[in-house]
Write an enzyme that holds these catalytic residues in place. Structure first.
Site, short mmCIF file in Angstrom:
data_model
loop_
_atom_site.label_atom_id
_atom_site.label_comp_id
_atom_site.label_asym_id
_atom_site.label_seq_id
_atom_site.Cartn_x
_atom_site.Cartn_y
_atom_site.Cartn_z
N ILE A 13 -34.72 -38.91 -28.74
CA ILE A 13 -35.33 -37.64 -29.15
C ILE A 13 -35.39 -37.55 -30.67
O ILE A 13 -36.41 -37.13 -31.24
CB ILE A 13 -34.56 -36.44 -28.54
CG1 ILE A 13 -34.59 -36.56 -27.00
CG2 ILE A 13 -35.17 -35.12 -29.01
CD1 ILE A 13 -33.79 -35.50 -26.26
N SER A 119 -29.38 -28.11 -20.59
CA SER A 119 -29.47 -27.35 -19.34
C SER A 119 -28.21 -27.49 -18.49
O SER A 119 -27.98 -26.70 -17.58
CB SER A 119 -30.66 -27.84 -18.52
OG SER A 119 -30.43 -29.17 -18.08
N TYR A 142 -19.35 -33.13 -20.52
CA TYR A 142 -20.56 -33.12 -21.36
C TYR A 142 -21.12 -31.70 -21.49
O TYR A 142 -21.47 -31.26 -22.59
CB TYR A 142 -21.58 -34.07 -20.74
CG TYR A 142 -22.96 -33.97 -21.35
CD1 TYR A 142 -23.21 -34.48 -22.62
CD2 TYR A 142 -23.99 -33.36 -20.66
CE1 TYR A 142 -24.47 -34.38 -23.18
CE2 TYR A 142 -25.26 -33.26 -21.21
CZ TYR A 142 -25.50 -33.78 -22.46
OH TYR A 142 -26.74 -33.67 -23.02
N VAL A 186 -32.40 -40.88 -15.70
CA VAL A 186 -32.81 -41.49 -14.44
C VAL A 186 -34.24 -42.05 -14.48
O VAL A 186 -34.50 -43.13 -13.92
CB VAL A 186 -32.61 -40.50 -13.26
CG1 VAL A 186 -33.54 -39.29 -13.37
CG2 VAL A 186 -32.81 -41.19 -11.93
N ARG A 271 -23.00 -38.47 -7.58
CA ARG A 271 -22.23 -38.73 -8.79
C ARG A 271 -21.35 -37.52 -9.14
O ARG A 271 -21.81 -36.38 -9.04
CB ARG A 271 -23.26 -38.92 -9.92
CG ARG A 271 -23.09 -40.06 -10.80
CD ARG A 271 -24.25 -40.27 -11.73
NE ARG A 271 -24.73 -39.10 -12.44
CZ ARG A 271 -25.69 -39.12 -13.35
NH1 ARG A 271 -26.28 -40.27 -13.65
NH2 ARG A 271 -26.07 -38.03 -13.96
N ASP A 274 -22.37 -33.96 -11.12
CA ASP A 274 -23.82 -33.76 -10.94
C ASP A 274 -24.16 -32.32 -10.52
O ASP A 274 -23.38 -31.67 -9.84
CB ASP A 274 -24.31 -34.68 -9.83
CG ASP A 274 -25.29 -35.72 -10.34
OD1 ASP A 274 -25.27 -36.01 -11.54
OD2 ASP A 274 -26.08 -36.22 -9.51
C1 UD2 Z 1 -28.04 -33.78 -17.76
C2 UD2 Z 1 -28.77 -32.49 -18.13
C3 UD2 Z 1 -29.91 -32.82 -19.10
C4 UD2 Z 1 -29.41 -33.62 -20.32
C5 UD2 Z 1 -28.74 -34.88 -19.79
C6 UD2 Z 1 -28.19 -35.79 -20.89
C7 UD2 Z 1 -28.61 -31.20 -16.04
C8 UD2 Z 1 -29.35 -30.56 -14.92
N1 UD2 Z 1 -29.34 -31.88 -16.93
O1 UD2 Z 1 -28.95 -34.58 -17.05
O2 UD2 Z 1 -30.53 -31.61 -19.54
O3 UD2 Z 1 -28.53 -32.85 -21.10
O4 UD2 Z 1 -27.64 -34.51 -18.92
O5 UD2 Z 1 -27.66 -36.94 -20.34
O6 UD2 Z 1 -27.40 -31.08 -16.16
N2 UD2 Z 1 -29.54 -40.63 -10.78
C9 UD2 Z 1 -29.87 -41.48 -9.74
N3 UD2 Z 1 -29.98 -42.81 -10.02
C10 UD2 Z 1 -29.77 -43.34 -11.26
C11 UD2 Z 1 -29.43 -42.45 -12.31
C12 UD2 Z 1 -29.32 -41.10 -12.04
O7 UD2 Z 1 -30.04 -41.05 -8.59
O8 UD2 Z 1 -29.91 -44.56 -11.42
C13 UD2 Z 1 -29.47 -39.17 -10.49
C14 UD2 Z 1 -28.22 -38.46 -10.98
O9 UD2 Z 1 -27.16 -38.61 -10.06
C15 UD2 Z 1 -28.75 -37.03 -11.09
C16 UD2 Z 1 -30.22 -37.22 -11.49
O10 UD2 Z 1 -30.55 -38.56 -11.16
O11 UD2 Z 1 -28.69 -36.38 -9.84
C17 UD2 Z 1 -30.47 -37.03 -12.98
O12 UD2 Z 1 -29.51 -37.79 -13.69
P1 UD2 Z 1 -29.62 -38.04 -15.27
O13 UD2 Z 1 -28.41 -38.81 -15.69
O14 UD2 Z 1 -30.95 -38.57 -15.61
O15 UD2 Z 1 -29.61 -36.58 -15.87
P2 UD2 Z 1 -28.68 -35.26 -15.62
O16 UD2 Z 1 -29.36 -34.41 -14.59
O17 UD2 Z 1 -27.25 -35.61 -15.46
#
Ligand code: UD2
Length: 315
Positions: A13, A119, A142, A186, A271, A274
């Site tokens: 970013i 978020s 986090y 992801v 995870r 999550d």
């Molecule tokens: C969080 C925040 C986002 C940002 C980010 C920074 C939320 C809703 N969002 O993202 O705004 O701050 O953290 O890192 O809290 N997953 C899979 N397979 C993979 C990798 C991830 O299924 O290979 C799933 C993971 O378990 C989750 C979703 O994809 O349910 C999104 O994961 P992420 O790590 O891309 O982002 P997230 O939502 O933790």
């Protein structure tokens, strides 16, 4: 002297904001510890004055802030699972770093700090869409760290008169997002794997949803946040997203079309830390910044796949 400082300038970013500032002719300084940022992300940003330095070091913060008018604070150790594995490192790189930066910004006479909030602070409250009046309920270390940063910004506005704006990013994706770590976002991971003909892994049943936000929308909102009148935005936090959501199963279906991958995803347990569903109410950023998304999810994903297909993200 630079008008702007971008922290995390070698990250996804940060480098995107720096590129937009340089493109409109602004003078920019960037700082990055290169813990997760990459030198390869600095290609194309040669006009930026780059400092390798860690915000956990107050002297580096002071040097970075000297002569600056506006700071875009994008540096962080992003990732929920990384924070679950090492909460102390997340605290150092998100909370200590933000406090050090604010102290240095105030001392250097910086006018405004725009902050990459998250978020994740909303946690798993069942209310959708998430709006700014909701009480934060962070689940992961986090999310706690990102929320602490927001509170420090508001505090610095109230106590020291530093102008601050917190933008709660919702799952940002796009070119330059690192696809190589299992802590990566992801969509970056899915794009890379599916383009390589490798099976993506979904944690959970794939019905979790996100308000995935293409990077150009985030850059656009940051520029608006830097320029908005202080009486309207200073000390405020607001969602930055698209106001629509999609499940992981649906993203895999679209990516199968875009990448040509014909296999099915593997499913593994949910995870830790999550969140199930995430969707933003984006009216406040509309009111305060005049923000509206400029690139929708499908078009953003198409551009992202093209970037990875053309070799982006692989050093
Ligand atoms: C969080 C925040 C986002 C940002 C980010 C920074 C939320 C809703 N969002 O993202 O705004 O701050 O953290 O890192 O809290 N997953 C899979 N397979 C993979 C990798 C991830 O299924 O290979 C799933 C993971 O378990 C989750 C979703 O994809 O349910 C999104 O994961 P992420 O790590 O891309 O982002 P997230 O939502 O933790």
């Amino acid at each position: 002297m630079p008008n702007y400082l971008v922290t995390g300038a070698a990250g996804f970013i940060g480098r995107s904001i720096a590129a937009a500032l340089l493109a409109r002719g602004d003078t920019v300084r960037g700082i990055d510890s290169l813990i997760t940022g990459k030198r390869s992300n600095l290609v194309g940003l040669e006009a930026m004055e780059f400092m390798e330095g860690d915000l956990a070091d107050p002297a580096a913060c002071a040097k970075a802030c000297a002569g600056v008018e506006v700071v875009f604070h994008e540096a962080a150790l992003a990732s929920v699972p990384r924070s679950v594995a090492d909460p102390v490192a997340t605290n150092v790189n998100c909370v200590d770093a933000t406090l050090n930066l604010l102290v240095a910004a105030h001392a250097a006479g910086v006018r405004r700090v725009v902050y990459a909030a998250s978020s994740s602070v909303y946690g798993d409250a069942p209310v959708l869409p998430k709006h700014e009046q909701m009480l934060p309920s962070p689940i992961s270390p986090y999310a706690v760290a990102k929320l602490a940063g927001e509170h420090y910004l508001t505090c610095f506005t109230r106590v020291y008169g530093l102008e601050t704006v917190s933008l709660r990013y919702f799952n940002v994706f796009g070119p330059y997002q690192d696809p190589t770590s299992h802590y990566s976002g992801v969509l970056a991971i899915f794009c890379r794997r599916m383009l390589a003909g490798e099976q993506p892994t979904i944690y959970g049943d794939g019905e979790q949803s996100r308000d995935f936000t293409y990077i150009d929308n985030v850059v656009h909102a940051n520029l608006l946040a830097a320029a908005a009148p202080a009486e309207k935005v200073s000390g405020r936090m607001m969602n930055l997203a698209t106001g629509s959501r999609i499940t992981l199963n649906e993203t895999v279906a679209i990516l199968r079309e875009l990448t040509g991958y014909s296999g099915k995803p593997a499913y593994e347990p949910v995870r830790a830390g999550d969140i199930r569903d995430s969707l933003a109410d984006i009216r406040l950023a509309g009111e305060l910044l005049g923000y509206a998304p400029i690139v929708d999810f499908r078009e953003g994903l198409r551009r992202t796949v093209e970037w990875y297909r053309s070799g982006g993200g692989v050093d």
